[in-house]
Design a protein around this motif. Structure first.
Motif, PDB file in Angstrom:
ATOM      1  N   VAL A   1      14.121  80.947  70.121  1.00  0.00           N
ATOM      2  CA  VAL A   1      15.221  79.986  70.109  1.00  0.00           C
ATOM      3  C   VAL A   1      15.957  80.591  71.252  1.00  0.00           C
ATOM      4  O   VAL A   1      16.538  79.625  72.179  1.00  0.00           O
ATOM      5  CB  VAL A   1      16.275  80.191  68.711  1.00  0.00           C
ATOM      6  CG1 VAL A   1      17.573  79.672  69.104  1.00  0.00           C
ATOM      7  CG2 VAL A   1      15.490  79.492  67.521  1.00  0.00           C
ATOM      8  N   SER A   2      16.227  81.720  71.596  1.00  0.00           N
ATOM      9  CA  SER A   2      16.919  82.186  72.909  1.00  0.00           C
ATOM     10  C   SER A   2      16.287  81.685  74.145  1.00  0.00           C
ATOM     11  O   SER A   2      16.953  80.930  75.039  1.00  0.00           O
ATOM     12  CB  SER A   2      17.163  83.440  72.944  1.00  0.00           C
ATOM     13  OG  SER A   2      16.157  84.280  72.933  1.00  0.00           O
TER      14      SER A   2
ATOM     15  N   MET B   1      16.461  77.510  74.332  1.00  0.00           N
ATOM     16  CA  MET B   1      17.646  77.236  74.658  1.00  0.00           C
ATOM     17  C   MET B   1      18.042  77.530  76.174  1.00  0.00           C
ATOM     18  O   MET B   1      18.549  76.799  76.994  1.00  0.00           O
ATOM     19  CB  MET B   1      18.758  77.827  73.755  1.00  0.00           C
ATOM     20  CG  MET B   1      18.587  77.296  72.281  1.00  0.00           C
ATOM     21  SD  MET B   1      18.431  75.580  72.044  1.00  0.00           S
ATOM     22  CE  MET B   1      20.164  75.161  72.685  1.00  0.00           C
TER      23      MET B   1
ATOM     24  N   LYS C   1      18.694  74.813  78.967  1.00  0.00           N
ATOM     25  CA  LYS C   1      19.852  74.954  79.971  1.00  0.00           C
ATOM     26  C   LYS C   1      19.471  74.531  81.388  1.00  0.00           C
ATOM     27  O   LYS C   1      20.093  74.030  82.147  1.00  0.00           O
ATOM     28  CB  LYS C   1      20.753  75.955  79.753  1.00  0.00           C
ATOM     29  CG  LYS C   1      21.765  76.317  80.671  1.00  0.00           C
ATOM     30  CD  LYS C   1      22.603  77.645  80.211  1.00  0.00           C
ATOM     31  CE  LYS C   1      23.835  77.618  81.092  1.00  0.00           C
ATOM     32  NZ  LYS C   1      24.432  78.872  80.826  1.00  0.00           N
TER      33      LYS C   1
ATOM     34  N   CYS D   1      14.048  67.944  69.585  1.00  0.00           N
ATOM     35  CA  CYS D   1      13.481  69.126  69.160  1.00  0.00           C
ATOM     36  C   CYS D   1      13.666  69.173  67.555  1.00  0.00           C
ATOM     37  O   CYS D   1      14.422  68.613  67.004  1.00  0.00           O
ATOM     38  CB  CYS D   1      14.335  70.546  69.631  1.00  0.00           C
ATOM     39  SG  CYS D   1      14.408  70.411  71.445  1.00  0.00           S
TER      40      CYS D   1
END
Length: 89
Positions: free
Chosen positions: A53-54, A57, A61, A74
């Protein structure tokens, strides 16, 4: 905990949209601990929940910073669905 993420990226740019998609995929493939699978419709990311997830994301960005407009679709599914799909085939 494991997670499976399916991502479709649609840059709303006239030129070089494929370059941006492949750069996004290449950056995700460079992360140790993630399994990244692509097909003609989407990219699937499998791995540890926090790691996947990190990084997903962060890459979303980065695309938003580099492209005038881009749409991401997603799906986040708990568990490693790559194993389930491999067992079917």
């Amino acid at each position: 905990m494991k997670i499976s993420i399916e991502i479709s990226l649609y840059p709303l740019a006239e030129l070089k949209f494929k370059d941006e998609i492949w750069a996004f995929i290449k950056r995700l493939r460079g992360i140790d601990g993630l399994k990244v699978v692509t097909n003609g419709m989407s990219t699937q990311v499998f791995g540890d929940y926090d790691l996947a997830v990190s990084h997903v994301m962060a890459e979303i960005k980065q695309v938003h910073q580099n492209v005038d407009a881009a749409v991401f679709v997603c799906k986040f599914i708990n568990g490693d669905r790559s194993v389930v799909e491999a067992e079917k085939g």
